[in-house]
Write a protein that holds these residues in place. Sequence first.
Motif, PDB file in Angstrom:
ATOM      1  N   PHE A  18       0.813  -1.114   0.209  1.00  0.00           N
ATOM      2  CA  PHE A  18       0.328  -0.249  -0.011  1.00  0.00           C
ATOM      3  C   PHE A  18       0.693   1.276   0.396  1.00  0.00           C
ATOM      4  N   VAL A  19       1.952   1.419   0.824  1.00  0.00           N
ATOM      5  CA  VAL A  19       3.168   3.057   1.009  1.00  0.00           C
ATOM      6  C   VAL A  19       3.824   2.771  -0.755  1.00  0.00           C
ATOM      7  N   LEU A  21       3.153   1.503  -3.241  1.00  0.00           N
ATOM      8  CA  LEU A  21       2.090   2.253  -4.735  1.00  0.00           C
ATOM      9  C   LEU A  21       1.454   3.215  -4.565  1.00  0.00           C
ATOM     10  N   TYR A  22       1.109   3.702  -3.185  1.00  0.00           N
ATOM     11  CA  TYR A  22       1.678   5.027  -2.359  1.00  0.00           C
ATOM     12  C   TYR A  22       2.452   5.982  -3.431  1.00  0.00           C
ATOM     13  N   ALA A  23       3.500   5.468  -2.630  1.00  0.00           N
ATOM     14  CA  ALA A  23       5.403   6.079  -3.261  1.00  0.00           C
ATOM     15  C   ALA A  23       5.478   6.165  -4.729  1.00  0.00           C
ATOM     16  N   SER A  25       3.252   6.373  -7.580  1.00  0.00           N
ATOM     17  CA  SER A  25       2.295   7.170  -7.590  1.00  0.00           C
ATOM     18  C   SER A  25       2.840   8.916  -7.550  1.00  0.00           C
ATOM     19  N   SER A  26       3.018   9.141  -6.662  1.00  0.00           N
ATOM     20  CA  SER A  26       3.222  10.440  -5.484  1.00  0.00           C
ATOM     21  C   SER A  26       4.626  10.854  -6.600  1.00  0.00           C
ATOM     22  N   ASP A  29       3.759  11.097  -9.899  1.00  0.00           N
ATOM     23  CA  ASP A  29       2.583  12.698 -10.315  1.00  0.00           C
ATOM     24  C   ASP A  29       3.852  13.759 -10.246  1.00  0.00           C
ATOM     25  N   ALA A  34       0.668  10.037 -12.982  1.00  0.00           N
ATOM     26  CA  ALA A  34       0.585   9.121 -11.950  1.00  0.00           C
ATOM     27  C   ALA A  34       0.406   7.857 -13.205  1.00  0.00           C
ATOM     28  N   GLN A  92      -5.402  -3.420  -4.939  1.00  0.00           N
ATOM     29  CA  GLN A  92      -5.299  -2.096  -4.839  1.00  0.00           C
ATOM     30  C   GLN A  92      -4.265  -2.214  -6.154  1.00  0.00           C
TER      31      GLN A  92
END
Length: 98
Positions: A18-19, A21-23, A25-26, A29, A34, A92
Amino acid sequence: MSRWLKLLGSLMVWALHFVGLYAISSIADLYTSASDPVSRVVGVIFTLGCLGLVAAIAAWIIRGDDDEADGRWERKLALAAAGVSALSIVWQAVPLAF
């Protein structure tokens, strides 16, 4: 300690995914978008690595030889956690396909 790792290891991989994929994507971006194909490929590779790690943990759990009733219960719980983790990781990663 290995009992806790068997019980919670796959859930920790899910949290890491989870962390991660968020990283990914960020960071994507910040530089492009993204939805850039490169960030999607990196996300898919990261997802496959996490799924492989969950599969390795599940194999480690299955190979265990607990004959006691408590050991069987822990094994079933750990395998259920691994299944939930694998399903959640795939869930996710589905937005990477669109």
